[in-house]
Design an enzyme around this catalytic site. Sequence first.
Site, PDB file in Angstrom:
ATOM      1  N   HIS A 192      -3.041   1.262   3.457  1.00  0.00           N
ATOM      2  CA  HIS A 192      -2.887   2.160   2.309  1.00  0.00           C
ATOM      3  C   HIS A 192      -1.910   3.257   2.730  1.00  0.00           C
ATOM      4  O   HIS A 192      -2.222   4.039   3.646  1.00  0.00           O
ATOM      5  CB  HIS A 192      -4.216   2.844   1.983  1.00  0.00           C
ATOM      6  CG  HIS A 192      -5.109   2.068   1.076  1.00  0.00           C
ATOM      7  ND1 HIS A 192      -5.863   1.025   1.506  1.00  0.00           N
ATOM      8  CD2 HIS A 192      -5.372   2.208  -0.263  1.00  0.00           C
ATOM      9  CE1 HIS A 192      -6.569   0.553   0.474  1.00  0.00           C
ATOM     10  NE2 HIS A 192      -6.281   1.253  -0.604  1.00  0.00           N
ATOM     11  N   ASP A 209     -16.144  -2.619  -3.738  1.00  0.00           N
ATOM     12  CA  ASP A 209     -17.026  -1.546  -4.218  1.00  0.00           C
ATOM     13  C   ASP A 209     -16.410  -0.794  -5.398  1.00  0.00           C
ATOM     14  O   ASP A 209     -17.045   0.082  -5.966  1.00  0.00           O
ATOM     15  CB  ASP A 209     -17.366  -0.572  -3.078  1.00  0.00           C
ATOM     16  CG  ASP A 209     -16.147  -0.086  -2.316  1.00  0.00           C
ATOM     17  OD1 ASP A 209     -15.169  -0.852  -2.189  1.00  0.00           O
ATOM     18  OD2 ASP A 209     -16.142   1.069  -1.843  1.00  0.00           O
ATOM     19  N   HIS A 239      -4.679  -6.480  -3.921  1.00  0.00           N
ATOM     20  CA  HIS A 239      -5.247  -5.158  -3.634  1.00  0.00           C
ATOM     21  C   HIS A 239      -6.350  -4.834  -4.646  1.00  0.00           C
ATOM     22  O   HIS A 239      -6.074  -4.412  -5.770  1.00  0.00           O
ATOM     23  CB  HIS A 239      -4.136  -4.099  -3.681  1.00  0.00           C
ATOM     24  CG  HIS A 239      -4.548  -2.760  -3.151  1.00  0.00           C
ATOM     25  ND1 HIS A 239      -3.852  -2.086  -2.166  1.00  0.00           N
ATOM     26  CD2 HIS A 239      -5.596  -1.959  -3.454  1.00  0.00           C
ATOM     27  CE1 HIS A 239      -4.449  -0.934  -1.906  1.00  0.00           C
ATOM     28  NE2 HIS A 239      -5.509  -0.827  -2.680  1.00  0.00           N
ATOM     29  N   GLY A 277      -8.813   5.415   2.602  1.00  0.00           N
ATOM     30  CA  GLY A 277      -9.411   6.754   2.623  1.00  0.00           C
ATOM     31  C   GLY A 277      -8.309   7.785   2.467  1.00  0.00           C
ATOM     32  O   GLY A 277      -7.136   7.425   2.312  1.00  0.00           O
ATOM     33  N   GLU A 304       0.563   6.663  -1.244  1.00  0.00           N
ATOM     34  CA  GLU A 304      -0.115   6.777  -2.538  1.00  0.00           C
ATOM     35  C   GLU A 304      -0.088   8.254  -2.929  1.00  0.00           C
ATOM     36  O   GLU A 304       0.630   8.646  -3.842  1.00  0.00           O
ATOM     37  CB  GLU A 304      -1.546   6.249  -2.412  1.00  0.00           C
ATOM     38  CG  GLU A 304      -2.363   6.359  -3.685  1.00  0.00           C
ATOM     39  CD  GLU A 304      -3.804   5.843  -3.499  1.00  0.00           C
ATOM     40  OE1 GLU A 304      -4.180   5.541  -2.352  1.00  0.00           O
ATOM     41  OE2 GLU A 304      -4.533   5.776  -4.508  1.00  0.00           O
ATOM     42  N   ASP A 320      -6.649  -2.420  -7.883  1.00  0.00           N
ATOM     43  CA  ASP A 320      -7.287  -1.385  -7.056  1.00  0.00           C
ATOM     44  C   ASP A 320      -8.796  -1.314  -7.326  1.00  0.00           C
ATOM     45  O   ASP A 320      -9.566  -1.907  -6.582  1.00  0.00           O
ATOM     46  CB  ASP A 320      -6.623  -0.026  -7.257  1.00  0.00           C
ATOM     47  CG  ASP A 320      -6.686   0.843  -6.007  1.00  0.00           C
ATOM     48  OD1 ASP A 320      -7.102   0.333  -4.943  1.00  0.00           O
ATOM     49  OD2 ASP A 320      -6.299   2.022  -6.067  1.00  0.00           O
TER      50      ASP A 320
HETATM   51 ZN   LIG Z   1      -6.810   0.839  -2.707  1.00  0.00          ZN
END
Ligand SMILES: [Zn+2]
Length: 374
Positions: free
Chosen positions: A209, A28, A24, A182, A212, A301
């Site tokens: 995702h 960017d 993961h 997102g 979280e 991440d």
């Molecule tokens: Zn992530």
Amino acid sequence: MSTEPTPTPPTADQVRRAPKVLLHDHLDGGVRPQTVAELAHEIGHELPVDDDSHLGQWFVEAADSGSLVRYLETFDHTVAVMQTGASLERIARECVEDLAADGVVHAEIRYAPEQHLEGGLTLDEVVAAVHDGFAAGMEQAGGRIVVRQLLTAMRHQARSREIAELAVDWRDRGVAGFDIAGAEDGFPPTRHLDAFEYLQRENAHFTIHAGEAFGLPSIWQAIQWCGADRLGHGVRLIDDITVHDDGTVELGRLAAYVRDMRIPLEMCPWSNIQTGAAASIEEHPIGLLTKLRFRVTVNTDNRLMSGTSMTREMHSLVEAFGYDLRDLQWFTINAMKSAFLPFDERLAIIDDVIKPGYAALVAESESGSTTNQG
Ligand SMILES: [Zn+2]
């Protein structure tokens, strides 16, 4: 003498040299600050600091500020410089170089192709540029690292089916799977059922995702409605686990299902601290989830925004929880078992790279402690 890893806490240097697997990590979110600066000057993109040497620090501080607006602003600056084939290829190549230098032996790097079309590239050209960058990086590393792409769709957008088809088109050319990312709240994964059902019919792999910022309903939907192979983060599973005063632990139905089915958790400790999903490494749910033998994996991440690396993530866990090489090998084999590579390739990396790599470090620790005693 036992060939099992010893319980000596590994040094940061040993953690760096240990084979590591990363499932993961956002392309960017891991650009080198110097590269952001150089590409921004080339295209006339305005940066938030005048002195390029402060840019790396600015990213970490802005991501750390506790303000979602500032956190998201950081990605505006990386995505802005990733709008041409040449810049995507360079950033993908540098990503592989940085991971190889950090001792990563397999990585699955994700990004959303739909965010890289402003310079006129097609979705296909975006994936091709990243493919070429990864290939160049792997060749430079001389076979020390395998890197694959995961194509992400943005959960607030409506292109997930198209991106899922793109992932299937490219699956024999370096794309290992699909993801959605997102803001979770208000954008449940079931909005994208069409994409997930398509991927399942195509026997393709995907992670979501979930869990979280938003809690158990998001995890439950990701697994039971969408059929996710892995959970991106999944930290909120802790809400379905009760630790009683006498130390006994009770798992709710969902937590029990995730553990029983060995569903991999892509945990990203430092990222969770920045976004407030956990208060500190010591208090991070990864400690309890590891103790309960969920299939925990350790990840970065966003290396730029968190100022992190696989070595830092793992060494922080060593310091907080007293993990030894045996524990780090367990996280690494968990991750390799959960990778979206074919089974025989996963097994080859476990047997030929991970196990011998840890065995060598253990032997080194043992001979080091013998020397100290003598
Ligand atoms: Zn992530």
